[in-house]
Design a protein around this motif. Structure first.
Motif, short mmCIF file in Angstrom:
data_model
loop_
_atom_site.label_atom_id
_atom_site.label_comp_id
_atom_site.label_asym_id
_atom_site.label_seq_id
_atom_site.Cartn_x
_atom_site.Cartn_y
_atom_site.Cartn_z
N ARG A 167 53.52 35.33 -3.95
CA ARG A 167 53.07 35.35 -5.36
C ARG A 167 52.86 36.67 -5.85
NH1 ARG A 167 52.48 31.24 -8.36
NH2 ARG A 167 50.85 30.16 -7.52
N GLU A 168 52.86 37.69 -5.40
CA GLU A 168 52.99 39.02 -5.91
C GLU A 168 54.44 39.18 -6.27
OE1 GLU A 168 49.14 40.96 -3.54
OE2 GLU A 168 51.40 41.24 -2.79
N SER A 169 55.31 38.95 -5.30
CA SER A 169 56.81 39.19 -5.78
C SER A 169 56.98 38.18 -6.99
CB SER A 169 57.57 38.86 -4.69
OG SER A 169 57.60 37.32 -4.47
N GLU A 170 56.59 36.89 -7.20
CA GLU A 170 56.54 35.98 -8.38
C GLU A 170 56.17 36.93 -9.22
OE1 GLU A 170 56.32 31.83 -6.15
OE2 GLU A 170 54.77 32.59 -7.03
N ILE A 171 55.04 37.44 -9.42
CA ILE A 171 54.56 38.04 -10.76
C ILE A 171 55.34 39.24 -10.88
CG2 ILE A 171 52.42 39.53 -11.41
CD1 ILE A 171 50.62 37.19 -9.87
N LEU A 172 55.71 40.18 -10.07
CA LEU A 172 56.62 41.30 -10.63
C LEU A 172 58.01 40.89 -10.85
CD1 LEU A 172 56.65 44.30 -10.22
CD2 LEU A 172 57.51 44.09 -7.86
N ASN A 173 58.53 39.85 -10.46
CA ASN A 173 59.89 39.39 -11.15
C ASN A 173 59.53 39.06 -12.65
OD1 ASN A 173 61.89 39.82 -9.38
ND2 ASN A 173 60.88 38.20 -8.11
N LYS A 174 58.27 38.36 -12.84
CA LYS A 174 58.11 37.93 -14.26
C LYS A 174 57.70 39.33 -15.15
CE LYS A 174 58.18 33.70 -13.63
NZ LYS A 174 58.69 33.40 -12.45
N LEU A 175 57.13 40.26 -14.32
CA LEU A 175 56.79 41.50 -15.10
C LEU A 175 58.03 42.42 -15.56
CD1 LEU A 175 54.05 43.15 -15.50
CD2 LEU A 175 54.79 44.59 -13.55
N ARG A 176 59.11 42.04 -14.57
CA ARG A 176 60.30 42.79 -14.92
C ARG A 176 61.23 42.36 -16.08
NH1 ARG A 176 63.70 42.13 -10.12
NH2 ARG A 176 64.91 43.74 -10.93
N MET A 177 60.63 41.12 -16.40
CA MET A 177 61.36 40.44 -17.41
C MET A 177 60.32 40.52 -18.86
SD MET A 177 62.85 37.05 -15.57
CE MET A 177 63.48 36.19 -16.98
N GLY A 178 59.29 41.36 -18.68
CA GLY A 178 58.97 41.74 -19.75
C GLY A 178 57.71 40.71 -20.31
N ALA A 179 57.19 39.84 -19.27
CA ALA A 179 56.06 38.85 -19.65
C ALA A 179 54.69 39.69 -19.67
CB ALA A 179 56.09 37.70 -18.50
N SER A 180 53.89 39.15 -20.39
CA SER A 180 52.53 39.70 -20.70
C SER A 180 51.79 38.88 -19.59
CB SER A 180 51.82 39.16 -21.92
OG SER A 180 52.01 37.95 -22.34
N ASN A 181 50.58 39.24 -19.31
CA ASN A 181 49.72 38.65 -18.32
C ASN A 181 49.34 37.25 -18.80
OD1 ASN A 181 49.48 40.96 -17.01
ND2 ASN A 181 47.08 41.25 -17.61
N HIS A 182 49.16 36.96 -20.15
CA HIS A 182 49.11 35.50 -20.54
C HIS A 182 50.40 34.55 -20.35
CE1 HIS A 182 47.76 32.35 -22.95
NE2 HIS A 182 48.87 32.32 -23.66
N GLU A 183 51.52 35.32 -20.39
CA GLU A 183 52.72 34.42 -20.11
C GLU A 183 52.97 34.14 -18.71
OE1 GLU A 183 55.44 36.21 -23.80
OE2 GLU A 183 55.20 37.35 -22.16
N ILE A 184 52.43 35.31 -17.93
CA ILE A 184 52.56 35.14 -16.34
C ILE A 184 51.80 33.88 -15.91
CG2 ILE A 184 52.30 36.25 -14.08
CD1 ILE A 184 53.10 38.67 -15.58
N ALA A 185 50.73 33.93 -16.43
CA ALA A 185 49.71 32.84 -16.10
C ALA A 185 50.21 31.52 -16.59
CB ALA A 185 48.19 33.39 -16.83
N GLN A 186 50.78 31.64 -17.44
CA GLN A 186 51.40 30.17 -17.97
C GLN A 186 52.50 29.80 -17.19
OE1 GLN A 186 51.92 30.74 -22.20
NE2 GLN A 186 50.29 29.49 -22.76
N LEU A 187 53.37 30.50 -16.72
CA LEU A 187 54.64 30.18 -16.15
C LEU A 187 54.02 29.79 -14.64
CD1 LEU A 187 56.97 33.20 -17.19
CD2 LEU A 187 57.16 30.76 -17.64
#
Length: 224
Positions: A167-187
């Motif tokens: 789960r942490e790796s998924e979040i970090l990959n989304k972070l690298r694409m510039g996603a906000s916390n809200h966008e990560i939560a939705q994805l």
């Protein structure tokens, strides 16, 4: 990409809240491209020297067209880190991407929204930028399929070595694409508080203090 003269019968009123920033080495060709894009798309345009830092504050929505043909690996990494700081106001469009540019390298760019290759024609270029102006993306069918296939999958990490969960790796990959916390939560279909908890634990594991440092760490340490 060969920059030819654009033909247009009418000039549009610039969209005051949007700015197109071409990051490249200044030349008559790049200046002509900006002039024609401003005329045809009705958007304010600026030219930024690729070797200079982006010091000015980003107050409007910024479409950054990055001429990757003018950047080496170090400069590319620098700009990826820089743009990640403005993820809520910046959309990244790659210009002159090599035809064989790896898809995982494209994913490194924060808020990547379009990719243009040397073979891209002037109509495709303007159509692609227009799509981004409408809050859409402009990708090749192959890259779109890649994103769909890779969505939610665990990639790049040696979890045993880093102690990073899937789960942490998924979040970090989304972070690298510039996603906000809200966008990560939705994805990922989780709450924003859960995202914050995962980020807190992740930052401790990789010894960083903020999102920018986390993205920089990922660019240097993720397995390809």
């Amino acid at each position: 990409m060969t920059i030819e003269t654009f033909q247009s019968n009418t000039q549009k009123t610039p969209q005051s809240n949007k700015v197109l920033l071409l990051v490249t080495k200044p030349s008559l060709q790049s200046s002509a491209l900006l002039l024609q894009l401003s005329y045809k798309l009705g958007i304010n345009t600026k030219l930024h020297h690729i070797n200079k830092p982006l010091d000015e504050p980003v107050s409007d929505e910024l479409l950054v067209i990055f001429d990757i043909a003018q950047a080496d690996k170090k400069m590319t990494s620098h700009w990826q880190t820089t743009l990640s700081q403005y993820r809520t106001r910046v959309k990244t469009l790659l210009l002159n991407a090599p035809e064989d540019y790896p898809f995982y390298e494209i994913e490194r760019w924060p808020t990547i929204s379009a990719v243009f290759y040397p073979s891209t024609g002037e109509t495709q270029l303007t159509d692609g930028i227009s799509s981004v102006l409408r809050d859409e993306c402009y990708f090749s069918p192959r890259f779109t399929r890649y994103l769909v296939n890779q969505s939610g999958q665990q990639r790049y990490f040696n979890h045993q070595q880093n102690g990073i969960t899937q789960r942490e790796s998924e979040i970090l990959n989304k972070l690298r694409m510039g996603a906000s916390n809200h966008e990560i939560a939705q994805l990922l279909f989780i709450s924003e508080n859960t995202v914050k908890t995962h980020l807190y634990n992740l930052f401790k594991k990789i010894s960083v203090k903020n999102r920018t440092q986390a993205v920089s760490w990922a660019n240097e340490n993720l397995r390809r």
